[in-house]
Design an enzyme around this catalytic site. Sequence first.
Site, PDB file in Angstrom:
ATOM      1  N   HIS A 132     -47.061 -22.405  -6.202  1.00 49.05           N
ATOM      2  CA  HIS A 132     -47.046 -22.412  -4.736  1.00 49.05           C
ATOM      3  C   HIS A 132     -46.117 -23.504  -4.201  1.00 49.05           C
ATOM      4  O   HIS A 132     -46.478 -24.260  -3.296  1.00 49.05           O
ATOM      5  CB  HIS A 132     -48.457 -22.565  -4.178  1.00 49.05           C
ATOM      6  CG  HIS A 132     -49.364 -21.439  -4.570  1.00 49.05           C
ATOM      7  ND1 HIS A 132     -49.102 -20.127  -4.241  1.00 49.05           N
ATOM      8  CD2 HIS A 132     -50.521 -21.428  -5.273  1.00 49.05           C
ATOM      9  CE1 HIS A 132     -50.057 -19.354  -4.713  1.00 49.05           C
ATOM     10  NE2 HIS A 132     -50.932 -20.114  -5.360  1.00 49.05           N
ATOM     11  N   LYS A 141     -14.930   0.870  16.984  1.00 46.20           N
ATOM     12  CA  LYS A 141     -15.250   1.078  18.407  1.00 46.20           C
ATOM     13  C   LYS A 141     -15.085   2.542  18.787  1.00 46.20           C
ATOM     14  O   LYS A 141     -15.886   3.089  19.548  1.00 46.20           O
ATOM     15  CB  LYS A 141     -14.337   0.203  19.274  1.00 46.20           C
ATOM     16  CG  LYS A 141     -14.529   0.422  20.777  1.00 46.20           C
ATOM     17  CD  LYS A 141     -13.635  -0.498  21.595  1.00 46.20           C
ATOM     18  CE  LYS A 141     -13.847  -0.253  23.094  1.00 46.20           C
ATOM     19  NZ  LYS A 141     -13.036  -1.192  23.914  1.00 46.20           N
ATOM     20  N   THR A 177       0.849  -1.209   0.000  1.00 47.73           N
ATOM     21  CA  THR A 177       0.000   0.000   0.000  1.00 47.73           C
ATOM     22  C   THR A 177       0.871   1.242   0.000  1.00 47.73           C
ATOM     23  O   THR A 177       0.596   2.220  -0.711  1.00 47.73           O
ATOM     24  CB  THR A 177      -0.932   0.007   1.218  1.00 47.73           C
ATOM     25  OG1 THR A 177      -1.661  -1.218   1.271  1.00 47.73           O
ATOM     26  CG2 THR A 177      -1.896   1.170   1.153  1.00 47.73           C
TER      27      THR A 177
END
Length: 507
Positions: free
Chosen positions: A269, A140, A40
């Site tokens: 059905h 959190k 990254t």
Amino acid sequence: MQQPRKIANALISVFYKDGLEPLAKALNQLGVNIYSTGGTQEFIEKLGIKVNAVEGLTGYPSILGGRVKTLHPKVFGGILARRSNEQDQQEVKEFEIPFFDLVVVDLYPFEETVKSTSEEAKIIEKIDIGGVSLIRAAAKNFNDTIIVCDKNDCPILADTLLTQNGETSIEQRRVFATKAFHVTSDYDGKIFQYFDKETTTAFKASIEPAKVLRYGENPHQKGVFYGNLNELLTQKHGKELSYNNLLDIDAALNLIGDFTEPTVAIIKHNNPCGVASRSNILEAWKDALSGDPVSAFGGVIVSNQPIDEATATEIDKIFMEVLIAPGYVGNALQILQSKKNRVLLQLNGKLPRGKQYRSLLNGVVKQDKNEVILTKKNLTLVTQTAADEATLNDMLFADKIVKHTKSNTIVLAKGGKLLGIGCGQTSRVDALKQAIAKAQAFEFDLTGAVMSSDAFFPFPDCVEIADKAGIKSVIQPGGSIKDDASITYCNNHGIAMYLTGTRHFKH
């Protein structure tokens, strides 16, 4: 009222880089300090953006083959530190920990790896530890930190930050936190399912995505479908599927999956009202429809062979809700698209084997799917009279249908065609009488037809009724303490009876 939070520091560590570029550029434009790891970091630096290496913050490199990169107090302290807590503020200052106002983290592709390989070592390595911990920590502490754990949300957040001068509101952070906990719980559920194949210790199901339906069984009921329907079916035409459509489609696919010869079934059905197997799909359609053209109105049609133009022309003559087939040949689709709301689905594969679930009371029951497909080797002749080859084939044909019909059920068939069906009855006698009445209503000759029952006959009354209707062959599970009563009747009246040993209750 809580004030908006301006993003000063961001931690970014993702597996999927697509979607990240606009967010990285927006953060750079806003003067945000970016901390990152490994691939990254390299990706962001190639965009010409300065990045702070996480290992420079922690003093530790990535270790254990990349298993440990971000699991460090200086990382989690910066995520979990409460801006309104004085002690947190003092400790962050003492240990020189930067506040992380934004965390962008996704998870290793565990589910995709399970699908692509059976090599356990590779699967285990795709169980994310640090990513889940980072996501949960940021979620959190949503009062102060915003968490992004889906690459599709990166461009959205980029636009939001540029519009809001780098700030996020508590409402926005709560929305992202809610999604974060959904992602981690879904992820853990899939890992649990991998390890606990039998799921005998607990029930955990993580199914996504969710699709809001027009309504449930009735307009006053809300309905939502959880699952990826596109993996199984491609919609070629028509209105959105309803709750009831989905139930009938499920019943249709379960039934048709048991047939290999060209077969068409019509479902109403959740029960079959017409089924026929023929040498080609056009004849299968014609005979399936003739089995009960009244009930077929507004039904769901399923074929295990592609629909050609000739068959499409015939199907187009009736009103039906849904048609499912593995393909459409020539101008078949164009013919069938003449009705705007008619749903045309292309089947991409069979329903997954294994387990099935059902909600009841305040919980869920799970069972193995009924995947038994009988062959002649499974049939035990218990009468003096035996059936010929064609009749044995009809017995197996009828057993496939009875397996997918609501109990109590009786199926009458002849020549690879459903002639009459009695389903959902409180007694087997009523189911048989209903099946006979259905067949007689459409002037079918039951002489030489077979009778299949989903469960045993506790008394000889059913074989007696069938005998008087012209039926001379019976297939049933057996297992009643009074099996001999039915067998004796059959012997006395020249009826062939075969036992399967397999009950097909379907509630």
